[in-house]
Each structure stands twice: as C-alpha cells, then as structure tokens.
Design a protein around this motif. Sequence first.
Motif, short mmCIF file in Angstrom:
data_model
loop_
_atom_site.label_atom_id
_atom_site.label_comp_id
_atom_site.label_asym_id
_atom_site.label_seq_id
_atom_site.Cartn_x
_atom_site.Cartn_y
_atom_site.Cartn_z
N ASP A 54 1.05 -3.66 -5.59
CA ASP A 54 1.27 -3.76 -4.15
C ASP A 54 0.52 -2.65 -3.42
O ASP A 54 0.45 -1.51 -3.89
CB ASP A 54 2.76 -3.64 -3.83
N GLN A 83 -2.02 2.13 -3.45
CA GLN A 83 -1.65 0.99 -4.28
C GLN A 83 -0.74 1.47 -5.41
O GLN A 83 -1.01 2.48 -6.06
CB GLN A 83 -2.90 0.33 -4.87
N VAL A 135 9.03 -2.50 -4.11
CA VAL A 135 7.61 -2.80 -4.32
C VAL A 135 7.41 -3.09 -5.80
O VAL A 135 8.27 -2.82 -6.63
CB VAL A 135 6.71 -1.60 -3.90
N LYS A 136 6.24 -3.63 -6.13
CA LYS A 136 5.90 -3.89 -7.53
C LYS A 136 4.50 -3.38 -7.80
O LYS A 136 3.74 -3.05 -6.87
CB LYS A 136 6.01 -5.38 -7.85
#
Length: 481
Positions: A30, A57, A26-27
């Motif tokens: 996201d 998030q 994930v970044k």
Amino acid sequence: MSRIKEFNLPDLGEGLTEGEILAWLVKVGDTIELNQPIVEVETAKAAVEIPAKWAGQVQAIFHAEGTTVEVGTPIIAIDTDPGAGPLDVPSTTATPTGDLPTPSAASLAAVEVAPAEGMVEPGLIGGPAPGGRTAVLVGYGPRTTTAKRRPRKGAAPAPAAVDHGVAAIPAPQGHDRRDGAGQGGLVLAKPPVRKLAKDLGVDLSALTGSGPLGSITREDVQRAASGAVATAEPVATASVATSAASFGADREQRIPVKGVRKLTAENMSRSAFTAPHVTEFLTVDVTRAMKALDRLRGRREWRDVRVSPLLLVAKAVLLAVKRHPMVNSTWAGDEIVVKEYVNLGIAAATERGLIVPNVKDAGRLSLRELADALNGLVQTAKSGRTSPADMSGGTLTITNVGVFGVDTGTPILPPGESAILAFGAVREMPWVHKGKVKARQVTTLGLSFDHRIIDGELGSKFLRDIGDFLTDPEAALLAWT
C-alpha cells in the motif's frame, strides 16, 4: 541514508509500556500518506489509531494482529522513496511443497531489520543477517501467494495469520535466534527475560517454559538461577488437565486478562486495599427533577440535545462540590491535595471492559455545555475511541448503574480519587408526599468515599446536598447560586 524506515510502537503516554495490535489498516504494498492511520492498537486504557510517521510504501509488517508489542519495538517498515526503483528482496511466493525460499546475503542486507520484541509466533523463524543482526521478514515485498509456515515439532497448530503475505527466513542449522545458544531449538522468551537469563548465566535452551505456548517467564529463569527448578510440575499439570477434562473442560471458555480489563482489575484491587472505603445510601423523590427535564427538552434551544437524568445528577454533584470542596481531593501520604477544578469521570461499560473517561474542568461548564460534553464522552466510549488523555486526571466519578435496572451499589474508588457516586434506576414507587401515599419517581444514591479524607459528617452533607438538588432542582439553584 536508507530509504527503508522502521516505525516503532510509540509511547502513548501515562506510563503505558505495551499495546496489542487489534487491526492493521494497511497491507504490504500500500502507498500511504503522512499521518494516515496505519494500525489500531489497544493499550491498557483504550484502543487508539496510530498514524504513519512517513509517507511512502508499506514494505514490511512485523507483527500479526493479536500480538502484544512493547513500546519502542518496530512494527512496520516503510519505503520512503518508492519511486527510486525496486528493492532487492526475496520473493514471498510459496513453492508447491510449501518450502520457504532461502534469501541471499545481498537481499538480507537490503532489508535488514531490527529484532522484534516479544515472542514470535510458532513457526516464524528468523536467521542471522549480515552484521550480526536478525532478519525477520513478515509480509515483505509484493502481495503474492502466502508461504506456509511450519509449526514447531510437537506444538499445537498456530492460528491463521492475517493475510499480509508472510515470509520467514529459515534458520541455519545449529542457530537459535532467541538466545544464541546454538542448540537449534526455538526458545520462546521476551527480551527482558532473555536479558535476565544472560545476566544470571542461565541457559534458556535447558529450561521448560511455564508461560503461554511454552514460553519462558522471569520466574522460570529465577528458579533455575536459584537451583529450584521443579520437576514434578509437568506431571501435576497433566493430572489436573485430565481431571478437568472429565468434568466438562471442553465446555469452558478461557478469556485472557489484558488491556482495559487488566488495568481495571489492577486499579480496583489497589484502591480497595489502600483507601478505607465507606459507603452511604440515600433514597430520594426525583419526581420534580424528571418534570424539570421534560420542560428542558421542550425548549427550542434544547431540542437537538440528548437530555438524560445523568445530566441533572452531574450538575448536582458539581454544585455540591462547591459547597464541600474537600470531597474533591487526593490523599498524598503526608498531605491532602484539594483540587480547585473538577475533572468529572463517568464510568462507562464497553466491549473492552469498564473505562472512566472524564470531562475536564466540568465545574466551569454551563448546563448546555455539560450536556454536550457528557453526550460526546459516552458516544466516544461506546465506539471504543476514548483516548488515554480523556481517562487520565479524574478527580470525582459518577457511575450510572441505573441504566442496567439496578437500584444502587457500593462502588470502588478510582485510584487517586476520594469519592464516587452510584446513581440507581429511577422507578415509580409508593411514596409519602404531603401526608398521602402516592406514586412518585424515586431513586437511590450510593456514595463511597475515602475515610482518611472524608469523615461521616462531610460525606453525609455532600450526599444530602445532591439529594436536595434532585428533589427540587429549581429551589436548590435559587438557594445555592
């Protein structure tokens, strides 16, 4: 209750204390679901995907890929209520000159995070947050232009970081977040080393580290505490480096020993110098066994199953254990623990090194169930997804060196096991059969065993029974079952 929750590297079991971050899944920014895989971590036993503990998030990623992190260290921050409105956080947009923005005290209070364990990357600096904690923001906030990180003076350029949007808080003048010495320099040392230095009264800022990137090690601290700090070492190191360069050091590759390879080295060294190894060899005619496999492949219920000679070797080992249960045991100092179950290990070579996953309670499986278990085990190992649980608790191991075209070997016992069988390549060779020299399919078996438990007679009988089964599987099944 704070909506920002830090997710710590979890305890992956079996005494593992750290893991290397292989890849972030994930970044920053996201939206993630509960139990969604967020990061791939390599431990000393396997590469595993770790799921998210909360939905929300992604607000911060604390460690770049390639970083080794101790268990219990925060690795990611998640906003568990992103719909509640924006957070007051500093922008990560770089200025034209590459200077980093200085956040306000209010924004620091909103994103206060725990100090990260392990060494920080060169140039990644943290400043004091309200309440005496250290704030280090890695990829916090919306994904924008990545701020340039300024390397330490005199240090080699840092490798490019994963583009998660990296922002760092410049330390105030005279503040050193690593040891609080107030010297203004960046001291690279892991938390246990800093604690040791504090306990021994050693000033870390006065030391020259001998570890990676100039980091300070436990040995450096202990030498300083005893007054035995070496001053000639830098000269000697420089001399060696100059000499090595003149002999082609620019054509050398240095591979860090870590993860699976490190654990394998430690286990093999401990086993080799703990258990007295004895290895015996037996060459057998397996022509009938190969024909039996061909007939098995032709049966309707086996047409979708990958059938290899290893399957028959595994079955032979399991049947031989029933006849000689002492082989499936462990030396426990003042007693021998004989296992009434067989967790059959299969040594597998992977990109990360040698691993030995095992089929739990293999002796209770039918031949078809054993085939499915072995195929699943091998495929999982090749994909690098073997779990630590699958590599723990083995009682007896087979190493199939024949797949590399090798006749046999002298395998080293996995720690805690008393026997390991090397299965060599099956070759067509001249062999005396029924009084005549004929071309037959032949293989060589190598059995290493712990001589504290298994004497020569027991080891020989066990190996002979395996050979008899492979020579004539049908006859052995009729005689033994």
